[in-house]
Motif scaffolding. Sequence first.
Motif, mmCIF file in Angstrom:
data_model
loop_
_atom_site.group_PDB
_atom_site.id
_atom_site.type_symbol
_atom_site.label_atom_id
_atom_site.label_comp_id
_atom_site.label_asym_id
_atom_site.label_seq_id
_atom_site.Cartn_x
_atom_site.Cartn_y
_atom_site.Cartn_z
ATOM 1 N N GLU A 168 0.807 -1.057 -0.056
ATOM 2 C CA GLU A 168 0.111 -0.114 0.084
ATOM 3 C C GLU A 168 0.794 1.311 0.027
ATOM 4 O OE1 GLU A 168 -2.740 1.834 3.516
ATOM 5 O OE2 GLU A 168 -3.401 -0.166 2.426
ATOM 6 N N GLY A 169 0.533 2.020 -1.009
ATOM 7 C CA GLY A 169 1.360 3.577 -0.999
ATOM 8 C C GLY A 169 2.605 3.226 -1.775
ATOM 9 N N LEU A 170 3.379 2.018 -2.165
ATOM 10 C CA LEU A 170 4.307 2.015 -2.936
ATOM 11 C C LEU A 170 4.156 1.833 -4.412
ATOM 12 C CD1 LEU A 170 6.358 -0.665 -0.907
ATOM 13 C CD2 LEU A 170 6.738 1.739 -0.834
ATOM 14 N N SER A 171 4.857 2.718 -4.992
ATOM 15 C CA SER A 171 4.894 2.539 -6.537
ATOM 16 C C SER A 171 5.738 1.487 -7.148
ATOM 17 C CB SER A 171 5.005 4.085 -7.157
ATOM 18 O OG SER A 171 6.370 4.269 -6.803
ATOM 19 N N ALA A 172 5.167 0.870 -8.071
ATOM 20 C CA ALA A 172 6.082 -0.310 -8.507
ATOM 21 C C ALA A 172 5.150 -0.695 -10.137
ATOM 22 C CB ALA A 172 5.941 -1.521 -7.745
ATOM 23 N N GLY A 173 6.055 -1.163 -10.923
ATOM 24 C CA GLY A 173 5.475 -1.688 -12.153
ATOM 25 C C GLY A 173 5.132 -3.139 -12.092
ATOM 26 N N VAL A 174 6.084 -3.822 -11.228
ATOM 27 C CA VAL A 174 5.887 -5.364 -11.053
ATOM 28 C C VAL A 174 5.878 -5.534 -9.648
ATOM 29 C CG1 VAL A 174 6.998 -7.394 -11.534
ATOM 30 C CG2 VAL A 174 7.129 -5.678 -13.267
ATOM 31 N N VAL A 175 4.992 -6.486 -9.259
ATOM 32 C CA VAL A 175 5.297 -7.105 -7.952
ATOM 33 C C VAL A 175 5.430 -8.557 -8.006
ATOM 34 C CG1 VAL A 175 3.858 -7.540 -5.859
ATOM 35 C CG2 VAL A 175 3.685 -5.276 -7.048
ATOM 36 N N MET A 176 6.638 -9.003 -7.343
ATOM 37 C CA MET A 176 6.991 -10.398 -7.515
ATOM 38 C C MET A 176 6.688 -11.110 -6.159
ATOM 39 S SD MET A 176 10.346 -10.667 -9.475
ATOM 40 C CE MET A 176 11.059 -9.104 -9.627
ATOM 41 N N ALA A 177 6.204 -12.237 -6.212
ATOM 42 C CA ALA A 177 5.837 -13.023 -4.825
ATOM 43 C C ALA A 177 5.822 -14.599 -5.395
ATOM 44 C CB ALA A 177 4.613 -12.779 -4.432
ATOM 45 N N ASP A 178 5.943 -15.410 -4.285
ATOM 46 C CA ASP A 178 6.037 -16.844 -4.429
ATOM 47 C C ASP A 178 4.596 -17.289 -4.540
ATOM 48 O OD1 ASP A 178 5.414 -16.923 -1.743
ATOM 49 O OD2 ASP A 178 7.214 -17.703 -1.316
ATOM 50 N N THR A 179 4.366 -18.748 -4.606
ATOM 51 C CA THR A 179 3.057 -19.146 -4.766
ATOM 52 C C THR A 179 1.972 -18.904 -3.414
ATOM 53 O OG1 THR A 179 4.048 -20.956 -6.003
ATOM 54 C CG2 THR A 179 1.973 -21.481 -5.075
ATOM 55 N N ALA A 216 1.208 -8.475 -11.601
ATOM 56 C CA ALA A 216 1.647 -9.493 -10.506
ATOM 57 C C ALA A 216 2.283 -10.535 -11.145
ATOM 58 C CB ALA A 216 0.375 -9.802 -10.209
ATOM 59 N N VAL A 217 3.526 -10.658 -10.790
ATOM 60 C CA VAL A 217 4.239 -11.879 -11.299
ATOM 61 C C VAL A 217 4.295 -13.071 -9.934
ATOM 62 C CG1 VAL A 217 6.420 -12.712 -11.969
ATOM 63 C CG2 VAL A 217 5.706 -10.363 -12.502
ATOM 64 N N ILE A 218 3.275 -13.864 -10.063
ATOM 65 C CA ILE A 218 3.055 -14.830 -8.849
ATOM 66 C C ILE A 218 2.600 -16.085 -9.468
ATOM 67 C CG2 ILE A 218 1.790 -15.310 -6.941
ATOM 68 C CD1 ILE A 218 1.017 -12.344 -6.799
ATOM 69 N N PRO A 219 3.339 -17.142 -9.370
ATOM 70 C CA PRO A 219 3.041 -18.520 -9.702
ATOM 71 C C PRO A 219 1.525 -18.809 -9.168
ATOM 72 C CG PRO A 219 5.160 -18.543 -8.808
ATOM 73 C CD PRO A 219 4.584 -17.311 -8.421
ATOM 74 N N LYS A 223 -6.404 -20.217 -13.709
ATOM 75 C CA LYS A 223 -4.762 -20.234 -14.050
ATOM 76 C C LYS A 223 -4.652 -18.711 -14.462
ATOM 77 C CE LYS A 223 -3.974 -24.479 -12.828
ATOM 78 N NZ LYS A 223 -3.353 -24.733 -11.147
ATOM 79 N N HIS A 224 -3.380 -18.145 -14.018
ATOM 80 C CA HIS A 224 -3.055 -16.724 -14.585
ATOM 81 C C HIS A 224 -1.908 -16.970 -15.255
ATOM 82 C CE1 HIS A 224 -6.083 -14.213 -12.302
ATOM 83 N NE2 HIS A 224 -5.985 -15.263 -11.357
ATOM 84 N N PRO A 225 -1.638 -16.066 -16.115
ATOM 85 C CA PRO A 225 -0.341 -16.202 -16.873
ATOM 86 C C PRO A 225 0.882 -15.868 -15.876
ATOM 87 C CG PRO A 225 -1.588 -14.305 -17.616
ATOM 88 C CD PRO A 225 -2.334 -15.059 -16.744
ATOM 89 N N LEU A 226 1.973 -16.383 -16.438
ATOM 90 C CA LEU A 226 3.196 -16.059 -15.435
ATOM 91 C C LEU A 226 4.305 -15.782 -16.286
ATOM 92 C CD1 LEU A 226 4.764 -15.934 -12.673
ATOM 93 C CD2 LEU A 226 5.307 -18.280 -12.949
ATOM 94 N N ASP A 227 4.867 -14.504 -16.199
ATOM 95 C CA ASP A 227 6.190 -14.299 -17.061
ATOM 96 C C ASP A 227 7.457 -14.864 -16.236
ATOM 97 O OD1 ASP A 227 8.472 -13.016 -18.039
ATOM 98 O OD2 ASP A 227 6.978 -11.024 -18.484
ATOM 99 N N LYS A 228 7.807 -16.031 -16.949
ATOM 100 C CA LYS A 228 8.815 -16.562 -16.335
ATOM 101 C C LYS A 228 10.389 -16.001 -16.301
ATOM 102 C CE LYS A 228 6.734 -20.967 -17.100
ATOM 103 N NZ LYS A 228 6.953 -22.355 -16.651
ATOM 104 N N HIS A 229 10.359 -14.904 -17.411
ATOM 105 C CA HIS A 229 11.774 -14.440 -17.620
ATOM 106 C C HIS A 229 11.745 -13.188 -16.197
ATOM 107 C CE1 HIS A 229 12.840 -15.965 -20.945
ATOM 108 N NE2 HIS A 229 11.726 -15.821 -21.671
ATOM 109 N N LEU A 230 10.666 -12.639 -15.843
ATOM 110 C CA LEU A 230 10.640 -11.563 -14.834
ATOM 111 C C LEU A 230 10.714 -12.572 -13.350
ATOM 112 C CD1 LEU A 230 7.818 -8.898 -15.484
ATOM 113 C CD2 LEU A 230 10.512 -8.650 -15.258
#
Length: 115
Positions: free
Chosen positions: A23-34, A52-55, A63-70
Amino acid sequence: CPVRFTLTAGQKGDAPQAATLIEGLSAGVVMADTAYDADHLRQAIAAKGALAVIPNNPSRALKHPLDKHLYAQRHLVECCFSKLKQFRRVATRFEKTARNYRAVVTLAAIVLWMR
């Protein structure tokens, strides 16, 4: 380097705290684990205009797509945890109170930012 952290009881899950941490943070990508694969968190990330780059959790029907390179860059998060654990008082949790442990983690984070 750590930007924000919060302390919780040992039996608490990580995902419920994630929305308040971003909350309140600016980001283009948020990565997290499963463990962070929750619709409410994905919606909060999308509302920020971030990706959201979350498996997907294996039990998830939609199922949501996952950018594996990110997602491959997520090792940087694990490296941050590793650096924090280089501080003996953080790794072994010598501090008996949450207030003191939070202070030790804060000092360790400051040292990491200053390096």
